[in-house]
Design a protein around this motif. Structure first.
Motif, PDB file in Angstrom:
ATOM      1  N   THR A  93       6.750   7.829  11.090  1.00 15.14           N
ATOM      2  CA  THR A  93       7.355   8.919  10.335  1.00 15.14           C
ATOM      3  C   THR A  93       6.311   9.996  10.068  1.00 15.14           C
ATOM      4  O   THR A  93       5.108   9.710  10.074  1.00 15.14           O
ATOM      5  N   SER A  94       6.762  11.223   9.851  1.00 13.25           N
ATOM      6  CA  SER A  94       5.827  12.346   9.711  1.00 13.25           C
ATOM      7  C   SER A  94       5.332  12.537   8.282  1.00 13.25           C
ATOM      8  O   SER A  94       4.360  13.247   8.052  1.00 13.25           O
ATOM      9  N   LYS A  95       6.019  11.916   7.317  1.00  6.99           N
ATOM     10  CA  LYS A  95       5.626  12.060   5.918  1.00  6.99           C
ATOM     11  C   LYS A  95       5.521  10.684   5.259  1.00  6.99           C
ATOM     12  O   LYS A  95       6.238   9.761   5.638  1.00  6.99           O
ATOM     13  N   PRO A  96       4.639  10.562   4.263  1.00  2.00           N
ATOM     14  CA  PRO A  96       4.456   9.264   3.621  1.00  2.00           C
ATOM     15  C   PRO A  96       5.605   8.931   2.672  1.00  2.00           C
ATOM     16  O   PRO A  96       6.324   9.818   2.199  1.00  2.00           O
ATOM     17  N   MET A  97       5.766   7.658   2.384  1.00  3.64           N
ATOM     18  CA  MET A  97       6.698   7.229   1.352  1.00  3.64           C
ATOM     19  C   MET A  97       6.091   7.537  -0.009  1.00  3.64           C
ATOM     20  O   MET A  97       4.907   7.302  -0.245  1.00  3.64           O
ATOM     21  N   ASP A  98       6.898   8.086  -0.906  1.00  7.49           N
ATOM     22  CA  ASP A  98       6.445   8.305  -2.279  1.00  7.49           C
ATOM     23  C   ASP A  98       7.663   8.292  -3.194  1.00  7.49           C
ATOM     24  O   ASP A  98       8.798   8.101  -2.742  1.00  7.49           O
ATOM     25  N   GLN A  99       7.438   8.499  -4.474  1.00 10.41           N
ATOM     26  CA  GLN A  99       8.514   8.376  -5.452  1.00 10.41           C
ATOM     27  C   GLN A  99       9.632   9.384  -5.224  1.00 10.41           C
ATOM     28  O   GLN A  99      10.797   9.109  -5.525  1.00 10.41           O
ATOM     29  N   LYS A 153       7.554  -2.984  -8.202  1.00  3.49           N
ATOM     30  CA  LYS A 153       8.582  -3.998  -8.396  1.00  3.49           C
ATOM     31  C   LYS A 153       8.005  -5.190  -9.156  1.00  3.49           C
ATOM     32  O   LYS A 153       6.813  -5.488  -9.066  1.00  3.49           O
ATOM     33  N   ASP A 154       8.868  -5.875  -9.901  1.00  2.00           N
ATOM     34  CA  ASP A 154       8.443  -7.012 -10.711  1.00  2.00           C
ATOM     35  C   ASP A 154       7.778  -8.086  -9.861  1.00  2.00           C
ATOM     36  O   ASP A 154       8.088  -8.260  -8.678  1.00  2.00           O
ATOM     37  N   LYS A 155       6.875  -8.823 -10.506  1.00  2.00           N
ATOM     38  CA  LYS A 155       6.223  -9.930  -9.815  1.00  2.00           C
ATOM     39  C   LYS A 155       7.214 -11.048  -9.536  1.00  2.00           C
ATOM     40  O   LYS A 155       7.351 -11.509  -8.403  1.00  2.00           O
ATOM     41  N   ARG A 156       7.902 -11.493 -10.588  1.00  3.78           N
ATOM     42  CA  ARG A 156       8.788 -12.648 -10.435  1.00  3.78           C
ATOM     43  C   ARG A 156      10.140 -12.180  -9.900  1.00  3.78           C
ATOM     44  O   ARG A 156      11.147 -12.145 -10.616  1.00  3.78           O
ATOM     45  N   ALA A 157      10.131 -11.800  -8.628  1.00  5.58           N
ATOM     46  CA  ALA A 157      11.339 -11.295  -7.992  1.00  5.58           C
ATOM     47  C   ALA A 157      11.150 -11.309  -6.485  1.00  5.58           C
ATOM     48  O   ALA A 157      10.023 -11.333  -5.982  1.00  5.58           O
ATOM     49  N   VAL A 158      12.262 -11.304  -5.789  1.00  6.97           N
ATOM     50  CA  VAL A 158      12.247 -11.052  -4.348  1.00  6.97           C
ATOM     51  C   VAL A 158      12.548  -9.572  -4.180  1.00  6.97           C
ATOM     52  O   VAL A 158      13.609  -9.095  -4.613  1.00  6.97           O
ATOM     53  N   ALA A 159      11.609  -8.843  -3.612  1.00  2.00           N
ATOM     54  CA  ALA A 159      11.755  -7.386  -3.530  1.00  2.00           C
ATOM     55  C   ALA A 159      11.606  -6.906  -2.095  1.00  2.00           C
ATOM     56  O   ALA A 159      10.777  -7.410  -1.338  1.00  2.00           O
ATOM     57  N   HIS A 160      12.430  -5.922  -1.755  1.00  2.00           N
ATOM     58  CA  HIS A 160      12.355  -5.252  -0.455  1.00  2.00           C
ATOM     59  C   HIS A 160      12.112  -3.782  -0.741  1.00  2.00           C
ATOM     60  O   HIS A 160      12.926  -3.135  -1.404  1.00  2.00           O
ATOM     61  N   GLN A 161      10.986  -3.242  -0.256  1.00  2.00           N
ATOM     62  CA  GLN A 161      10.689  -1.842  -0.511  1.00  2.00           C
ATOM     63  C   GLN A 161       9.984  -1.220   0.685  1.00  2.00           C
ATOM     64  O   GLN A 161       9.385  -1.917   1.512  1.00  2.00           O
ATOM     65  N   TYR A 162      10.062   0.121   0.746  1.00  2.00           N
ATOM     66  CA  TYR A 162       9.489   0.840   1.876  1.00  2.00           C
ATOM     67  C   TYR A 162       8.035   1.232   1.593  1.00  2.00           C
ATOM     68  O   TYR A 162       7.690   1.647   0.491  1.00  2.00           O
ATOM     69  N   VAL A 163       7.199   1.084   2.618  1.00  2.00           N
ATOM     70  CA  VAL A 163       5.774   1.380   2.520  1.00  2.00           C
ATOM     71  C   VAL A 163       5.351   2.120   3.778  1.00  2.00           C
ATOM     72  O   VAL A 163       5.820   1.805   4.880  1.00  2.00           O
ATOM     73  N   THR A 164       4.494   3.113   3.624  1.00  2.00           N
ATOM     74  CA  THR A 164       3.884   3.762   4.786  1.00  2.00           C
ATOM     75  C   THR A 164       2.369   3.588   4.727  1.00  2.00           C
ATOM     76  O   THR A 164       1.794   3.485   3.644  1.00  2.00           O
ATOM     77  N   ILE A 165       1.753   3.543   5.883  1.00  3.92           N
ATOM     78  CA  ILE A 165       0.293   3.485   5.992  1.00  3.92           C
ATOM     79  C   ILE A 165      -0.147   4.568   6.968  1.00  3.92           C
ATOM     80  O   ILE A 165       0.341   4.614   8.107  1.00  3.92           O
ATOM     81  N   TYR A 166      -1.020   5.438   6.495  1.00  3.18           N
ATOM     82  CA  TYR A 166      -1.528   6.501   7.360  1.00  3.18           C
ATOM     83  C   TYR A 166      -2.295   5.878   8.518  1.00  3.18           C
ATOM     84  O   TYR A 166      -3.241   5.111   8.323  1.00  3.18           O
ATOM     85  N   GLN A 167      -1.844   6.161   9.748  1.00  2.00           N
ATOM     86  CA  GLN A 167      -2.421   5.594  10.972  1.00  2.00           C
ATOM     87  C   GLN A 167      -2.474   4.067  10.903  1.00  2.00           C
ATOM     88  O   GLN A 167      -3.430   3.435  11.349  1.00  2.00           O
ATOM     89  N   GLY A 168      -1.411   3.483  10.338  1.00  2.00           N
ATOM     90  CA  GLY A 168      -1.341   2.025  10.216  1.00  2.00           C
ATOM     91  C   GLY A 168      -1.009   1.351  11.535  1.00  2.00           C
ATOM     92  O   GLY A 168      -0.556   1.991  12.496  1.00  2.00           O
ATOM     93  N   GLU A 176      11.141   8.195  12.659  1.00  2.00           N
ATOM     94  CA  GLU A 176      11.405   9.447  13.367  1.00  2.00           C
ATOM     95  C   GLU A 176      10.980   9.385  14.833  1.00  2.00           C
ATOM     96  O   GLU A 176      11.201  10.336  15.577  1.00  2.00           O
ATOM     97  N   GLY A 177      10.336   8.288  15.196  1.00  2.00           N
ATOM     98  CA  GLY A 177       9.871   8.161  16.569  1.00  2.00           C
ATOM     99  C   GLY A 177       8.499   8.753  16.806  1.00  2.00           C
ATOM    100  O   GLY A 177       7.874   8.538  17.852  1.00  2.00           O
ATOM    101  N   LYS A 178       8.002   9.521  15.831  1.00  2.00           N
ATOM    102  CA  LYS A 178       6.664  10.105  15.932  1.00  2.00           C
ATOM    103  C   LYS A 178       6.152  10.355  14.522  1.00  2.00           C
ATOM    104  O   LYS A 178       6.886  10.253  13.540  1.00  2.00           O
ATOM    105  N   GLY A 179       4.871  10.694  14.440  1.00  2.00           N
ATOM    106  CA  GLY A 179       4.266  10.946  13.132  1.00  2.00           C
ATOM    107  C   GLY A 179       3.042  10.083  12.917  1.00  2.00           C
ATOM    108  O   GLY A 179       2.830   9.083  13.624  1.00  2.00           O
ATOM    109  N   GLU A 180       2.225  10.457  11.942  1.00  2.00           N
ATOM    110  CA  GLU A 180       0.962   9.749  11.709  1.00  2.00           C
ATOM    111  C   GLU A 180       1.096   8.581  10.729  1.00  2.00           C
ATOM    112  O   GLU A 180       0.132   7.867  10.489  1.00  2.00           O
ATOM    113  N   PHE A 181       2.308   8.383  10.192  1.00  2.00           N
ATOM    114  CA  PHE A 181       2.493   7.319   9.206  1.00  2.00           C
ATOM    115  C   PHE A 181       3.343   6.190   9.790  1.00  2.00           C
ATOM    116  O   PHE A 181       4.441   6.432  10.289  1.00  2.00           O
TER     117      PHE A 181
END
Length: 389
Positions: free
Chosen positions: A95-101, A62-77, A21-26
């Motif tokens: 982004t202004s909100k964290p990634m979740d299910q 995601k499974d261990k024995r796999a190549v996985a691409h997934q989204y992650v956020t870190i607060y003030q990362g 989003e160009g701004k946000g704490e995550f």
């Protein structure tokens, strides 16, 4: 047939409702991992950054024995890429909100199936049936952690419900684990050999709550009350995971009985906790009935009135098989063990399903699934239905 002969044979990419989003704490990242569990990758990430794991947001495991691409956020990362030996995080922005299910829409899969002897024509026929009739939406083996497959699987959550707290604690610590890290396996093997001699395994406890739990057991005489209190020292997310495994098993058993009562079982496929039932085709009436059918996950507050009569009868069958008289008995006296109910579709329809022949005895399946469904079920449904596959 073989899947996951190597991690590159199973590629999964998240589709999520999240963008920079160009701004946000995550700080938003694309996590790329190979041959490592999501739990282990995020644990190592949090330790590297010296932050609690609660500051890391993610959509799914995601499974261990796999190549996985997934989204992650870190607060003030950190606003940069991060690289490790088995995974990396590509910084995408803020982004202004964290990634979740709730932001996860589904996953795209590219799965290579090896050692199969099936003609393209036969494969296309089965794929067309899957497109038209769907696949029973079971929870597959990945859902059940380290529950051992027997004729009658044992779940820690069931023994908590029954009030056998020592047996529940044993199963939770020895046969189940929130991850498959080598140190965890050493810890579990030690407990298996030294049950009630907790001090012998204290040095192998990797997590803070595991150490606190063992120290509590060392200081208290074994009793029903002691084991119940020990269970309440467990990580609450892990307790929920244990309850969810048993709840998912019960749901699978209900769906199997629904298919039996509708007389649509054409073949059975073995899995870690028994067998899963599948159909190849459906008549128009049963197809329409299953297409719109949603089966609620069992919970003590679930009221089945108003549900499909076949679903109600199937629940009764499963409860009887589990030596439970009614759903209210799923109530737990251990805080953290919660059975949340929600309606789950009985049948899933993979989108954009197709295949590519890559070798004489190897095929790649490509498709999209909505969140909460298991790609391995699509593979099993297609290839177990193909004669000689």
């Amino acid at each position: 047939m073989k899947i996951k002969s190597k991690p590159e044979d199973f590629v999964v990419s998240e589709v999520a409702d999240i963008t920079p989003e160009g701004k946000g704490e995550f700080a938003l990242y694309l996590l790329k991992k190979n041959n490592i569990t999501t739990w282990e990758a995020l644990g190592r990430l949090a330790k590297h950054l010296h932050v609690p794991l609660s500051r890391v947001g993610y959509g799914g495991l995601k499974d261990k024995r796999a190549v996985a691409h997934q989204y992650v956020t870190i607060y003030q990362g950190p606003k940069k890429d991060l690289k490790f030996d088995s995974f990396e995080l590509i910084y995408l922005g803020q982004t202004s909100k964290p990634m979740d299910q709730s932001r996860l829409l589904g996953n795209r899969f590219e799965i290579t199936v090896r050692d199969v002897d099936v003609e393209d024509k036969t494969l296309e026929e089965e794929i067309e049936r899957v497109r038209k009739y769907g696949v029973p939406n079971y929870f597959d083996e990945q859902r059940f952690g380290s529950v051992k497959g027997t004729k009658k699987p044992e779940f820690a959550a069931k023994y908590i419900i029954k009030g056998d707290y020592e047996k529940a604690l044993y199963l939770a610590l020895v046969t189940a684990s929130p991850d498959e890290i080598q140190e965890s396996r050493k810890f579990r093997e030690c407990l298996k050999k030294n049950w009630r001699r907790w001090e012998n395994c204290l040095s192998l406890a990797r997590l803070k709550w595991e150490r606190e739990l063992l120290n509590f057991l060392i200081l208290h005489q074994p009793s029903k009350r002691t084991f119940k209190r020990a269970l309440q020292l467990m990580d609450k997310e892990y307790l929920f995971f244990l309850g969810n495994a048993y709840q998912s098993y019960l749901w699978n058993e209900v769906l199997k009985r629904v298919l039996e009562r509708l007389s649509v079982v054409d073949f059975k496929v073995p899995y870690a906790l028994g067998e899963l039932y599948f159909y190849r085709t459906l008549d128009e009436e049963k197809q329409e009935r299953l297409r719109g059918l949603k089966i609620p996950l069992p919970s003590p507050k679930l009221n089945l009135e108003g549900n499909d009569p076949v679903v109600q009868a199937s629940f009764k069958d499963v409860l009887l098989a589990e030596d439970l008289r009614e759903l209210k008995e799923l109530r737990s006296l251990v805080k953290g063990l919660i059975f949340k109910s929600y309606p789950r579709p009985a049948v899933i329809y993979p989108q954009d399903l197709r295949f590519e022949r890559i070798e004489e005895r190897a095929v790649k399946l490509l498709f999209f699934l909505e969140k909460g469904s298991y790609a391995t079920l699509i593979v099993k449904r297609i290839f177990y239905a193909c004669e000689n596959a």
